[in-house]
Design a protein around this motif. Sequence first.
Motif, short mmCIF file in Angstrom:
data_model
loop_
_atom_site.label_atom_id
_atom_site.label_comp_id
_atom_site.label_asym_id
_atom_site.label_seq_id
_atom_site.Cartn_x
_atom_site.Cartn_y
_atom_site.Cartn_z
N LEU B 84 13.53 -63.41 88.03
CA LEU B 84 11.97 -62.29 88.40
C LEU B 84 11.32 -62.24 86.57
CD1 LEU B 84 10.62 -59.32 88.55
CD2 LEU B 84 13.19 -58.13 88.47
N PHE B 85 10.36 -62.28 86.12
CA PHE B 85 10.14 -62.36 84.34
C PHE B 85 9.09 -61.53 84.34
CE2 PHE B 85 5.63 -64.18 85.43
CZ PHE B 85 5.64 -64.84 86.74
N CYS B 86 8.32 -60.66 84.98
CA CYS B 86 7.98 -59.37 84.46
C CYS B 86 8.13 -58.18 85.35
CB CYS B 86 6.19 -60.08 84.13
SG CYS B 86 5.71 -57.94 83.30
N LEU B 87 8.37 -56.99 85.09
CA LEU B 87 8.77 -55.82 85.51
C LEU B 87 7.82 -55.10 84.76
CD1 LEU B 87 11.77 -54.77 87.62
CD2 LEU B 87 10.33 -53.03 87.20
N SER B 88 6.60 -54.71 85.46
CA SER B 88 5.86 -53.58 84.61
C SER B 88 5.55 -51.62 85.68
CB SER B 88 4.79 -54.56 84.28
OG SER B 88 4.30 -55.52 84.47
N GLY B 89 5.71 -51.87 85.08
CA GLY B 89 5.11 -50.35 85.97
C GLY B 89 3.70 -49.75 85.44
N VAL B 99 4.81 -53.17 89.83
CA VAL B 99 4.63 -54.37 89.27
C VAL B 99 6.05 -55.90 89.26
CG1 VAL B 99 3.06 -56.04 89.26
CG2 VAL B 99 2.93 -53.89 89.34
N HIS B 101 6.83 -59.89 89.10
CA HIS B 101 6.41 -61.28 89.12
C HIS B 101 7.31 -62.10 89.20
CE1 HIS B 101 2.71 -58.99 87.26
NE2 HIS B 101 2.19 -60.62 87.32
N THR B 134 18.12 -59.25 84.73
CA THR B 134 17.03 -58.45 84.70
C THR B 134 16.17 -57.46 84.34
OG1 THR B 134 15.50 -59.59 82.61
CG2 THR B 134 15.72 -59.64 85.37
N PHE B 137 17.61 -53.34 82.18
CA PHE B 137 16.75 -52.89 81.17
C PHE B 137 15.21 -53.40 81.51
CE2 PHE B 137 18.40 -53.69 76.18
CZ PHE B 137 19.40 -53.45 77.21
N HIS B 138 14.50 -53.63 81.85
CA HIS B 138 13.14 -53.43 81.79
C HIS B 138 13.03 -51.75 83.60
CE1 HIS B 138 12.47 -57.60 81.63
NE2 HIS B 138 11.72 -57.27 81.13
N GLU B 141 12.88 -49.02 80.59
CA GLU B 141 12.05 -49.03 80.17
C GLU B 141 11.09 -48.49 80.83
OE1 GLU B 141 10.23 -53.27 79.32
OE2 GLU B 141 8.22 -51.32 78.10
#
Lengths: 354, 183, 373
Positions: B84-89, B99, B101, B134, B137-138, B141
Motif C-alpha cells: 500500500l504505497f499511498c493512503l490519502s484523504g 484513496v 494506491h 503501514t 500511521f496513515h 494522519e
Amino acid sequence: MNISLSITKNIHNWLFSIMPEGVASIVEMALIAVIYLIIFAVAGLYLVLLERRVAAWFQLRIGPNRVGYQGLLQTMADALKLVSKELTGTVKADKFLYNLAPYFVIISSLMALALFPFTQEFQAFDINIGIFFLIAISSIGVIGILLGGWSSNNKFALIGAMRSGVQTISYELSIGLSLLTMVLLTGSLQLSEIVEVQKNGWLIVQGHIPAIIAFMIYMIAGTAETNRAPFDMVEAESELGAGFHTEYSGMKFAYFFLAEFINMFIIAAIATTVFFGAWLSPFGITDSIPWLGVFWFLAKTFVLVFVMMWFRWTFPRLRVDQLLTLEWKYLLPINLVNIVIMALIVWLNLTIKF
Amino acid sequence: MIGMTNEELQKIINSWFPSSISTTKVTEVSVENEISETKEPESTNGLEFTEEGSQFLNITVQPELLYQLMSQLKNNKETHFDYLFCLSGVDWEITLGVVYHLESTDHRHIVVVKVHTEDRENPTFDSVYDIWSTAEFHEREVFDFFGIKFNNHPNLKRLFLTDEWDGYPLRKDYVDEINMVIK
Amino acid sequence: METTIANSNFKSEEYFINMGPQHPATHGVLRLLLTIDGEIIKKVEPDLGYIHRSIEKMCERDSYQQIVHLTDRMDYLSSHINNEAVCLTVENALQLEIPDRVKVIRTIIGELTRIASHTLWWGVMGMDVGALTTYFYGFRDREMINDIFEETCGARLTMNYNIPGGLMFDIHPNFVKRTKDFIKHFKTKLPEYDTLLTGNVIFQKRMKGVGILSKEDAISFGASGPVGRGSGYSCDVRKHHPYSAYDKVSFNEVLRTEGDTFARYSVRIQEMWESMAIIEQLIDNIPEGDHQVATNAVIKLPKGEYYERVETARGELGVYIISTGTKNPYRLKFRSPGFSNLSLLNHIAVGGKIGDLVASMATLDLVIPDIDR
C-alpha cells in the motif's frame, strides 16, 4: 636529588625551628597540599587543551589557537568562565548530597596524585603499600559519581550514574589483577622499590610476554575506569544528554570535568611507573642527571595519554552489556591465566634482566 | 513484469462480488468461477471501475465492502497487492473520502481504490491496519486532518496536531483566521 | 504532556522516558516516548508534528511553479529530487516533451544529491554510535558537492533548480570538470570510510543482529529505499518505474538479505559507489539542446488525477495531484518515505536496548521535516 631534598630539608628545619613541632608539621603538610593542588590544576588545564588540539588534529581542523600563543591560555579563559557561572540546582535535588558529590572525585584524584615518583626522591608520599593504596583510592571516586547521579533527581542522570557505577566496579578487578601480575616481578608494593627493580630494565621488558598482555589489559581497563570512549556510555551525548553530570553547572561541573582528565593522567602515570620505569631513561643514558627524570616521566605519561585520546576519537562506543561481557567473560579469565604464566616465568627465572 | 492488465484485474475483482449484492456473504476468489461475465458491470455489486482521468484502474467501492475487497486484493494469489504505497484523504466537497494506491511487488500491477461517504459529521470506514501495517500511521494522519474515523484502529488519535486542536484543517470548509493566509 | 500520558496505554509500573524533541540523536525534532524496563525497551511511540508546516494545505493555494519551492523544504537533503518529483508530475500531466539534455542533467544532479545525503548520513551515523570523528570526514566530502551546486544552481541546500518544463538555467561551464574532479577525489575517500568505521570490530558488534526487519514486514510497513533493500525487498523506483535518464544507464540495485542495521548500512555505502558509476556514464555525454520547454505562465493541469514517484535518498517519494482544471491543485498529497519508515521503528526496537534504538534510528535515516511536512 640532593638539591631538592635539601630544599625540603631546609624548609623542614626552618619550620620546625620557628614553631612548635605539631604546628610545624601541620604547616608542612598544608604546604605540600597546596603544591599538589597547583600541580593538579595546571595539569588539568593543560590536559584539556591537549585533548582539544589532538581531537582537532584527528578531525582535520586546527583547534584553539587564538587565546595566547598557540592557544595556551585557552583553558585559563575557560576556567574563568566556569568560575563566573551561576551554580544552578534543581528544586527537588537532595541538596547535601548534590553539593558533596564533586568533592569525592576531586579528593580521590588528589590523593592518588600524591604517590607518584616524579624523579628520584621527589615523591610526596612513599607508603609501603603503594599500589594497593592507589587501587583503593580510585574506588572512592565511584561514590562521587553515584551520588551525583542520584541526587540530581533526573532520570537520565540516574541511568548514567548506574551505568558508570557498574562499569567502574567491574573494571577495577582487571586493573588490580594486571598490576598484581607486575608485582610478582618486583616483590614489593612500594612504588620507589618498583622503580629500583626497573634499573635492570623496564618491567615490560623484564616480563616480556605476560607483561605485554598485562599492559594491554591494563590500558583497556584503565580507559574504562575513567569512563572514556570507547567506554563512555555513561556520558554518551547522543543518548542521554550528559549522563550523571547533566544537572551540574559552573564550578561543580568543572570539578567533574577536571577530575576526569586527572584520572586519565593517573592511569597513564601508574602504567608508566609499573611498566615503563617511571623516571628512568631508556638505556640509562641520563641517569646521572636526576633532574631529567621529571622530563622522562612526563614524556612517557603523555605518550600514554595521547594513546587514550586517540582511542576516544576513533572508536565507536560499546553498548553497556557488551562492555560488561568484555570484562567478565574475556578480560578476567585472560588476566587470571596471565598471572599464572607470570608466576611460572618468575619461578623458572625466565625474565630478561640487563 | 507488467502483471495483469486492467481488464483482467477488473474481471477478477468483479468475480468476488456477485451482482446480487449481499454484504454478509463472502465469495471465495477463483478465476474459474463463472459468476461474473466479461461485460461491463452495472454498479449493482457495490463496485465501480473507471480508467478515465487517471493512469491506473480506479475502483470506487461502497464503505461496507471496503474491508472485504481489501483483504481479498491482498490475499488472492493472482492479484497479491501487498504494497500500500499511498493512503490519502480527500474532501470532495459533498463527500469525504479516502484513496488507497495499491501495488503488487511480484506482479507489478497497480490499482487505486476509492471510498467515500456523505456523512460529514461522523465519517467512518473500516481500518485496513491489519492487512497492511503501514496503514496505522496513515490513517491517523487522515483522522487528524479530515476527521475520518476508522473502525478497529489500535490507536486513533491525532498525529501531527496537538490533541486539543479544534477542527480538521485539510477539509475545504476549514476556517482559521490566525493561521491561514488567503490570497 | 499529562494528557498524552493519560490517553496512552502505558501501565503505571513501567519506567517512562522521553527522548527529544531536542536531542542529538534524533536528526531533527522528533519526540519518542519510550517505555523501558531496565535497559530493555517495551514500547516506542513517536510524537510528531513539531515541524509541521501544512505544506499540503499551502499547495492547494499556490500555483504549480510555487509548489516546487515548497518541496525542497521537506526532505532538505534530497531537495533536488523532491523538486524533480513535482516537476515530473506536472510535465507528465501536461504531456510535455522534455529534451534529453534536461533529463541527463537532472539525473546527474540527482545522483550528486544522493551522494551528498549519504555522506551526511554516514557522518551522523558514526556520531550516534560514538565515533565522533566521522562527522568531519563526511562533511569534508559533502562540501565539494555543495560547492558544485552553488556554482550551478545558486544554492547549497535548497536548490530549486528544477521547474516544470526543465531547468531554471543552463549548467555552469565548470560543472562537468568539477564533477569529474569530485568523482576522482571521492573514489579515494570512500575506502577510507570503510577503514574507519565499517571494518571496526566494535562497530560491527553494535550493528550486526540489531533491529532486524524481515522482508514481509518491510513490504507491509511500506518501507522503501535502503531500509527496504536492506531486508531483501527490491523497491528501487529507478529500476521499476524509471524516470529522467535512468533507463539509459546501467547500475545495480543493491540488495542485502539480513535485514539488520549493518545490512542497511552496507546498502547505503554501496549505493554511493553505484551513484558514482551512474554519474560517470553520463557526465561526458550530456546531449546538446535546450534547457527548458516553454510552458504557459499560468499552468493549469487538465482535470484528473496524476501520480509520480521518484527515488530520493531515503526511499520512494510519491506526488499525488488531483486537479479540477484550475490553476491550483484541488488536492496534493506527498507520500513521504520517512513517514512509512518511521512507522516500523516500534516494530524493530521493541525487545532491544536503548543503544540499539539509537543505532536503528540512525540507519533508518529519518529527516523529520520529510515526515511532518
